[in-house]
Design a protein around this motif. Sequence first.
Motif, PDB file in Angstrom:
ATOM      1  N   GLY A 103      -3.485  -9.901   6.054  1.00 18.06           N
ATOM      2  CA  GLY A 103      -3.981  -9.189   7.155  1.00 18.06           C
ATOM      3  C   GLY A 103      -3.045  -7.775   6.826  1.00 18.06           C
ATOM      4  O   GLY A 103      -3.563  -6.797   7.560  1.00 18.06           O
ATOM      5  N   ILE A 104      -1.599  -7.328   6.305  1.00 20.60           N
ATOM      6  CA  ILE A 104      -1.897  -6.136   6.550  1.00 20.60           C
ATOM      7  C   ILE A 104      -2.061  -5.877   4.975  1.00 20.60           C
ATOM      8  O   ILE A 104      -2.282  -4.406   5.726  1.00 20.60           O
ATOM      9  N   THR A 105      -2.524  -6.188   4.075  1.00 13.43           N
ATOM     10  CA  THR A 105      -3.322  -5.945   3.195  1.00 13.43           C
ATOM     11  C   THR A 105      -4.678  -5.269   3.492  1.00 13.43           C
ATOM     12  O   THR A 105      -5.272  -4.096   3.575  1.00 13.43           O
ATOM     13  N   LEU A 106      -5.521  -5.770   4.369  1.00  8.67           N
ATOM     14  CA  LEU A 106      -5.919  -5.992   5.191  1.00  8.67           C
ATOM     15  C   LEU A 106      -6.674  -4.153   5.826  1.00  8.67           C
ATOM     16  O   LEU A 106      -7.294  -3.188   6.015  1.00  8.67           O
ATOM     17  N   LEU A 107      -5.626  -4.259   6.926  1.00  8.23           N
ATOM     18  CA  LEU A 107      -5.039  -3.366   7.503  1.00  8.23           C
ATOM     19  C   LEU A 107      -5.085  -1.975   6.940  1.00  8.23           C
ATOM     20  O   LEU A 107      -5.332  -0.759   7.418  1.00  8.23           O
ATOM     21  N   GLY A 108      -3.961  -2.508   5.946  1.00  2.00           N
ATOM     22  CA  GLY A 108      -3.905  -0.782   4.704  1.00  2.00           C
ATOM     23  C   GLY A 108      -4.747  -0.789   4.240  1.00  2.00           C
ATOM     24  O   GLY A 108      -5.151   0.767   3.938  1.00  2.00           O
ATOM     25  N   LEU A 109      -6.111  -1.557   3.492  1.00  2.00           N
ATOM     26  CA  LEU A 109      -7.175  -0.968   3.313  1.00  2.00           C
ATOM     27  C   LEU A 109      -8.158  -0.617   3.719  1.00  2.00           C
ATOM     28  O   LEU A 109      -8.633   0.408   3.585  1.00  2.00           O
ATOM     29  N   GLY A 110      -8.476  -1.176   5.335  1.00  2.00           N
ATOM     30  CA  GLY A 110      -9.099   0.282   6.287  1.00  2.00           C
ATOM     31  C   GLY A 110      -8.564   1.789   6.497  1.00  2.00           C
ATOM     32  O   GLY A 110      -9.445   2.192   6.880  1.00  2.00           O
TER      33      GLY A 110
END
Length: 486
Positions: free
Chosen positions: A178-185
């Motif tokens: 989840g944190i990875t996806l938010l960062g990529l976003g």
Amino acid sequence: MATHERKKLERSLKPHWVWAIAFGSAIGWGAFVLPTDWIGQAGPIGVVLGILLGAVLMMIIGVSYGFLIEKFPVTGGEFAYAYIGFGRTFAFLAGWFLTLGYLCIVALNASALALLAKFLFPDFVRTGNLYVVAGYEVSIIQIAIASIALILFAILNIRGASFSGRTQFAFSMVLVLGITLLGLGAIFTEGPSISNITPAFKPDQTAIASILTILALAPFAYVGFDNIPQAAEEFDFKPKKAFGLIIWSLLAAGLAYSAMILITASTMPWQDLLAQINAEQSVWGTGDAIESYLGRAGVFIIAIAVSMGIFTGLNGFYISSSRLTFAMGRARILPNAFRKLHSKYHTPYVGILFTMAICLIAPWFGRQALLWVVDMSSTGVAIAYFFCTATAYKFYRWSSNHPAKNNTDVVSPGRKFLSLIGMLSSIGFLALLLLPWSPASLGRESYIVLCIWIVIGIVFYIFNYKRYNQITEKEMNYLILEKEEI
């Protein structure tokens, strides 16, 4: 020969489960719920520096934990270590304050789940508003959501440590994703920009004051790593691996906290973000920040991530609080019920049910109570850190020229120095929290509840003093450490 019964826990926890217990507990809900609160106190870079410096200090403290876990792989953690270094009265003191810290964090995670529900389904959650506490509306729906979570995770933990460990690892992996996806976003969508994190520190205070404000919260932010010694008796691997698990869990937690701070602050100029949150009386500022650049998809991702953080926090601290009260019950300082194990699952179910019963009170006080108990949990944990590092300091020797006190003393000037730094850090954390002129001093409500807990502890100790101190030293060594000589 020992005459008192000493029940044991089953060895079933694998290394990656234990890492997940530490990492997931350290992250909990704070990384997703508190970024805007922390940014308002210190500025984005002030928060990141305070958080990372806190991780370094926790790693230094972790050196002492790694040593003591390897030498004394028993449940009880700081309760056992304080007994080894300072005797049974200080063991009770460490255990009592650590119990406060663990109970606070279980309650915090359950209440944070209700806060998440209020953000996602505001109209539904406001149904049945009962009253207002410090400006926050408390509804029967919020109370029900938090209470159901507390009951479900109590049942989960009663079913066994291996079941809890397996689910903890799965929750932790989803949280990282989840944190990875938010960062990529934040990197690949329009809107978020690194320029939005300026000014780096809160304008009306010095950079040092900003960093210290956040550093004082490090015991709360990273408290999950000391779930590892609480589970030491259940390791299905050699205790010497514990130190590596502590370091990796702290590193991962520090990076996760920092990532969420920078993601949140980058969405728009952070002072504008805070002004908007205050103007709209937002329930969850971090959620609003994510929604501003990822829309409802971002809300879905962060909702899943914060749910995983809450679940790992609930699960991890149920494990720790129940093991701590089990160890204290086994030492006869808590009532005999606490040393009972479940007939089918062989878990300390009384401690689990006790934790659940106490924490079911918290949802009735609303979100503001969350901030009051953060400070209290930090105080309890800092006291426990002190006893651990002080005990390790007594075991290490500066050189072979210094006489050994017993055959477990270790010549290691480097580790002795690190344990000294750990002791001073723990004292520093307490000073930041307890001194009235500190930028991170406790609020009035936190002082009041902390004083009440101290008074209850004094009464409880006086009531149990006779039984606790009638046990011979060899018997107590056996009950706490499973050996008659230290």
